[in-house]
Design a protein around this motif. Structure first.
Motif, PDB file in Angstrom:
ATOM      1  N   ASP A  26     -59.798  26.446  19.515  1.00  0.00           N
ATOM      2  CA  ASP A  26     -58.926  26.856  18.403  1.00  0.00           C
ATOM      3  C   ASP A  26     -57.926  25.799  17.951  1.00  0.00           C
ATOM      4  OD1 ASP A  26     -57.621  27.211  21.075  1.00  0.00           O
ATOM      5  OD2 ASP A  26     -56.502  28.634  20.096  1.00  0.00           O
ATOM      6  N   TYR A  27     -57.663  24.988  18.676  1.00  0.00           N
ATOM      7  CA  TYR A  27     -56.853  23.783  18.486  1.00  0.00           C
ATOM      8  C   TYR A  27     -57.703  22.671  17.547  1.00  0.00           C
ATOM      9  CZ  TYR A  27     -52.948  25.636  20.823  1.00  0.00           C
ATOM     10  OH  TYR A  27     -51.803  26.408  21.470  1.00  0.00           O
ATOM     11  N   ALA A  28     -58.967  22.520  18.109  1.00  0.00           N
ATOM     12  CA  ALA A  28     -59.520  21.376  17.622  1.00  0.00           C
ATOM     13  C   ALA A  28     -60.235  21.910  15.994  1.00  0.00           C
ATOM     14  CB  ALA A  28     -61.098  21.360  18.474  1.00  0.00           C
ATOM     15  N   LYS A  29     -60.438  23.295  15.969  1.00  0.00           N
ATOM     16  CA  LYS A  29     -60.815  23.724  14.554  1.00  0.00           C
ATOM     17  C   LYS A  29     -59.700  23.439  13.489  1.00  0.00           C
ATOM     18  CE  LYS A  29     -64.027  27.275  16.447  1.00  0.00           C
ATOM     19  NZ  LYS A  29     -64.311  28.565  16.708  1.00  0.00           N
ATOM     20  N   ARG A  30     -58.294  23.538  14.336  1.00  0.00           N
ATOM     21  CA  ARG A  30     -57.142  23.343  13.250  1.00  0.00           C
ATOM     22  C   ARG A  30     -57.148  21.933  12.877  1.00  0.00           C
ATOM     23  NH1 ARG A  30     -52.453  25.864  16.670  1.00  0.00           N
ATOM     24  NH2 ARG A  30     -51.217  25.032  14.902  1.00  0.00           N
ATOM     25  N   LEU A  31     -57.496  21.161  13.833  1.00  0.00           N
ATOM     26  CA  LEU A  31     -57.392  19.316  13.338  1.00  0.00           C
ATOM     27  C   LEU A  31     -58.358  19.172  12.686  1.00  0.00           C
ATOM     28  CD1 LEU A  31     -56.798  18.375  17.090  1.00  0.00           C
ATOM     29  CD2 LEU A  31     -55.182  18.134  15.164  1.00  0.00           C
ATOM     30  N   ILE A  32     -59.678  19.573  12.819  1.00  0.00           N
ATOM     31  CA  ILE A  32     -60.671  19.571  11.943  1.00  0.00           C
ATOM     32  C   ILE A  32     -60.664  20.185  10.416  1.00  0.00           C
ATOM     33  CG2 ILE A  32     -63.190  20.027  11.376  1.00  0.00           C
ATOM     34  CD1 ILE A  32     -63.628  20.054  14.565  1.00  0.00           C
ATOM     35  N   ALA A  33     -59.793  21.137  10.297  1.00  0.00           N
ATOM     36  CA  ALA A  33     -59.614  21.945   9.121  1.00  0.00           C
ATOM     37  C   ALA A  33     -58.453  21.168   8.369  1.00  0.00           C
ATOM     38  CB  ALA A  33     -58.975  23.411   9.178  1.00  0.00           C
ATOM     39  N   GLY A  34     -57.717  20.106   9.186  1.00  0.00           N
ATOM     40  CA  GLY A  34     -56.978  19.289   8.174  1.00  0.00           C
ATOM     41  C   GLY A  34     -55.400  19.584   8.595  1.00  0.00           C
ATOM     42  N   GLU A  35     -55.174  20.393   9.289  1.00  0.00           N
ATOM     43  CA  GLU A  35     -53.806  21.025   9.778  1.00  0.00           C
ATOM     44  C   GLU A  35     -53.098  19.686  10.147  1.00  0.00           C
ATOM     45  OE1 GLU A  35     -51.186  24.132  12.350  1.00  0.00           O
ATOM     46  OE2 GLU A  35     -53.347  24.742  11.778  1.00  0.00           O
ATOM     47  N   SER A  36     -51.823  19.682  10.169  1.00  0.00           N
ATOM     48  CA  SER A  36     -51.025  18.418  10.561  1.00  0.00           C
ATOM     49  C   SER A  36     -51.315  18.286  12.000  1.00  0.00           C
ATOM     50  CB  SER A  36     -49.425  18.736  10.504  1.00  0.00           C
ATOM     51  OG  SER A  36     -48.817  17.923  11.518  1.00  0.00           O
ATOM     52  N   PRO A  37     -51.702  17.012  12.332  1.00  0.00           N
ATOM     53  CA  PRO A  37     -52.072  16.804  13.947  1.00  0.00           C
ATOM     54  C   PRO A  37     -50.611  17.103  14.770  1.00  0.00           C
ATOM     55  CG  PRO A  37     -52.930  15.213  12.602  1.00  0.00           C
ATOM     56  CD  PRO A  37     -52.275  15.925  11.590  1.00  0.00           C
ATOM     57  N   LEU A  38     -49.545  16.664  14.174  1.00  0.00           N
ATOM     58  CA  LEU A  38     -48.245  16.750  14.867  1.00  0.00           C
ATOM     59  C   LEU A  38     -47.904  18.025  15.183  1.00  0.00           C
ATOM     60  CD1 LEU A  38     -45.983  15.175  15.993  1.00  0.00           C
ATOM     61  CD2 LEU A  38     -44.830  15.409  13.852  1.00  0.00           C
ATOM     62  N   ARG A  39     -48.327  19.057  14.292  1.00  0.00           N
ATOM     63  CA  ARG A  39     -47.878  20.418  14.433  1.00  0.00           C
ATOM     64  C   ARG A  39     -48.859  20.816  15.690  1.00  0.00           C
ATOM     65  NH1 ARG A  39     -48.314  22.579   9.570  1.00  0.00           N
ATOM     66  NH2 ARG A  39     -46.407  22.270   9.002  1.00  0.00           N
ATOM     67  N   VAL A  40     -50.026  20.620  15.408  1.00  0.00           N
ATOM     68  CA  VAL A  40     -51.019  21.097  16.374  1.00  0.00           C
ATOM     69  C   VAL A  40     -50.987  20.627  18.011  1.00  0.00           C
ATOM     70  CG1 VAL A  40     -53.514  21.070  17.074  1.00  0.00           C
ATOM     71  CG2 VAL A  40     -53.045  21.450  14.698  1.00  0.00           C
ATOM     72  N   TRP A  41     -50.645  19.159  18.029  1.00  0.00           N
ATOM     73  CA  TRP A  41     -50.359  18.812  19.270  1.00  0.00           C
ATOM     74  C   TRP A  41     -48.989  19.411  20.008  1.00  0.00           C
ATOM     75  CZ3 TRP A  41     -53.877  16.892  22.450  1.00  0.00           C
ATOM     76  CH2 TRP A  41     -54.980  16.222  21.942  1.00  0.00           C
ATOM     77  N   CYS A  42     -48.053  19.467  19.005  1.00  0.00           N
ATOM     78  CA  CYS A  42     -46.866  20.237  19.481  1.00  0.00           C
ATOM     79  C   CYS A  42     -46.948  21.444  20.230  1.00  0.00           C
ATOM     80  CB  CYS A  42     -45.534  20.341  18.448  1.00  0.00           C
ATOM     81  SG  CYS A  42     -44.802  18.769  17.970  1.00  0.00           S
ATOM     82  N   GLU A  43     -47.636  22.443  19.383  1.00  0.00           N
ATOM     83  CA  GLU A  43     -47.871  23.757  19.805  1.00  0.00           C
ATOM     84  C   GLU A  43     -48.862  23.781  21.004  1.00  0.00           C
ATOM     85  OE1 GLU A  43     -49.401  26.287  16.911  1.00  0.00           O
ATOM     86  OE2 GLU A  43     -47.836  25.619  15.504  1.00  0.00           O
ATOM     87  N   LEU A  44     -49.801  22.796  21.153  1.00  0.00           N
ATOM     88  CA  LEU A  44     -50.737  22.503  22.442  1.00  0.00           C
ATOM     89  C   LEU A  44     -49.653  22.466  23.462  1.00  0.00           C
ATOM     90  CD1 LEU A  44     -53.318  22.778  23.740  1.00  0.00           C
ATOM     91  CD2 LEU A  44     -53.717  20.459  22.964  1.00  0.00           C
ATOM     92  N   ARG A  45     -49.155  21.439  23.271  1.00  0.00           N
ATOM     93  CA  ARG A  45     -47.933  20.900  24.582  1.00  0.00           C
ATOM     94  C   ARG A  45     -46.821  21.929  24.589  1.00  0.00           C
ATOM     95  NH1 ARG A  45     -51.958  17.839  25.591  1.00  0.00           N
ATOM     96  NH2 ARG A  45     -52.026  15.879  25.141  1.00  0.00           N
ATOM     97  N   GLY A  46     -46.474  22.812  24.082  1.00  0.00           N
ATOM     98  CA  GLY A  46     -45.501  24.088  24.252  1.00  0.00           C
ATOM     99  C   GLY A  46     -44.205  23.349  23.757  1.00  0.00           C
ATOM    100  N   LEU A  47     -44.235  22.335  22.829  1.00  0.00           N
ATOM    101  CA  LEU A  47     -42.947  21.743  22.318  1.00  0.00           C
ATOM    102  C   LEU A  47     -42.634  22.094  20.830  1.00  0.00           C
ATOM    103  CD1 LEU A  47     -43.630  17.953  23.445  1.00  0.00           C
ATOM    104  CD2 LEU A  47     -41.969  19.834  24.505  1.00  0.00           C
ATOM    105  N   SER A  48     -41.274  22.610  20.654  1.00  0.00           N
ATOM    106  CA  SER A  48     -40.745  22.865  19.585  1.00  0.00           C
ATOM    107  C   SER A  48     -40.236  21.370  18.970  1.00  0.00           C
ATOM    108  CB  SER A  48     -39.657  23.667  19.511  1.00  0.00           C
ATOM    109  OG  SER A  48     -38.441  23.085  20.248  1.00  0.00           O
ATOM    110  N   GLN A  49     -40.041  21.489  17.521  1.00  0.00           N
ATOM    111  CA  GLN A  49     -39.418  19.996  17.015  1.00  0.00           C
ATOM    112  C   GLN A  49     -38.365  19.612  17.666  1.00  0.00           C
ATOM    113  OE1 GLN A  49     -38.781  21.154  12.845  1.00  0.00           O
ATOM    114  NE2 GLN A  49     -41.149  21.473  12.489  1.00  0.00           N
ATOM    115  N   VAL A  50     -37.329  20.738  18.111  1.00  0.00           N
ATOM    116  CA  VAL A  50     -36.052  20.164  18.861  1.00  0.00           C
ATOM    117  C   VAL A  50     -36.327  19.686  20.209  1.00  0.00           C
ATOM    118  CG1 VAL A  50     -33.852  21.058  19.801  1.00  0.00           C
ATOM    119  CG2 VAL A  50     -34.594  21.922  17.618  1.00  0.00           C
ATOM    120  N   LYS A  51     -37.174  20.180  20.823  1.00  0.00           N
ATOM    121  CA  LYS A  51     -37.621  19.638  22.204  1.00  0.00           C
ATOM    122  C   LYS A  51     -38.366  18.366  22.069  1.00  0.00           C
ATOM    123  CE  LYS A  51     -38.119  23.879  24.813  1.00  0.00           C
ATOM    124  NZ  LYS A  51     -38.873  24.959  25.620  1.00  0.00           N
ATOM    125  N   LEU A  52     -39.228  18.358  20.969  1.00  0.00           N
ATOM    126  CA  LEU A  52     -39.956  17.033  20.950  1.00  0.00           C
ATOM    127  C   LEU A  52     -39.028  15.859  20.212  1.00  0.00           C
ATOM    128  CD1 LEU A  52     -42.723  15.224  20.619  1.00  0.00           C
ATOM    129  CD2 LEU A  52     -42.812  16.026  18.353  1.00  0.00           C
TER     130      LEU A  52
END
Length: 111
Positions: free
Chosen positions: A44-70
């Protein structure tokens, strides 16, 4: 007139070499995974990356990091992270390097 292809032909040799190359690539990928040099990304994360979603957003969600934590981990301002996620900015090479390091990915994974 069509020519028949027999065993031992150039085509057989080609197919065999391709099979060896595929096996070699597979072995290299397995070794990189075992060494921690690569990781498997859930579909599901790979599909989001392939679809052109922000890689930063996808990797943050995959790692469980909010913008504040990152931001806290990377030293990058949360507003700049939000701008990069939204496509309003790209960030400097140094900024992207800090974000990649904090996320445990390569810079190329974020651009």
């Amino acid at each position: 007139m069509a020519k028949n292809i027999h065993r031992g032909s150039t085509l057989d040799s080609f197919l065999q070499s391709e099979g060896i190359a595929d096996l070699s690539a597979y072995d290299n990928a397995k070794a990189a995974l075992a060494a921690g040099e690569e990781e498997l990304v859930p579909a599901d994360y790979a599909k989001r990356l392939i679809a052109g979603e922000s890689p930063l957003r996808v990797w943050c969600e995959l790692r469980g990091l909010s913008q504040v934590k990152l931001g806290a981990v990377s030293g990058v301002n949360r507003v700049q992270i939000a701008d990069i996620e939204a496509g309003r900015g790209k960030g400097s090479v140094e900024t992207v390097r800090k974000l990649a390091e904090a996320l445990g990915v390569k810079v190329d994974d974020l651009v």
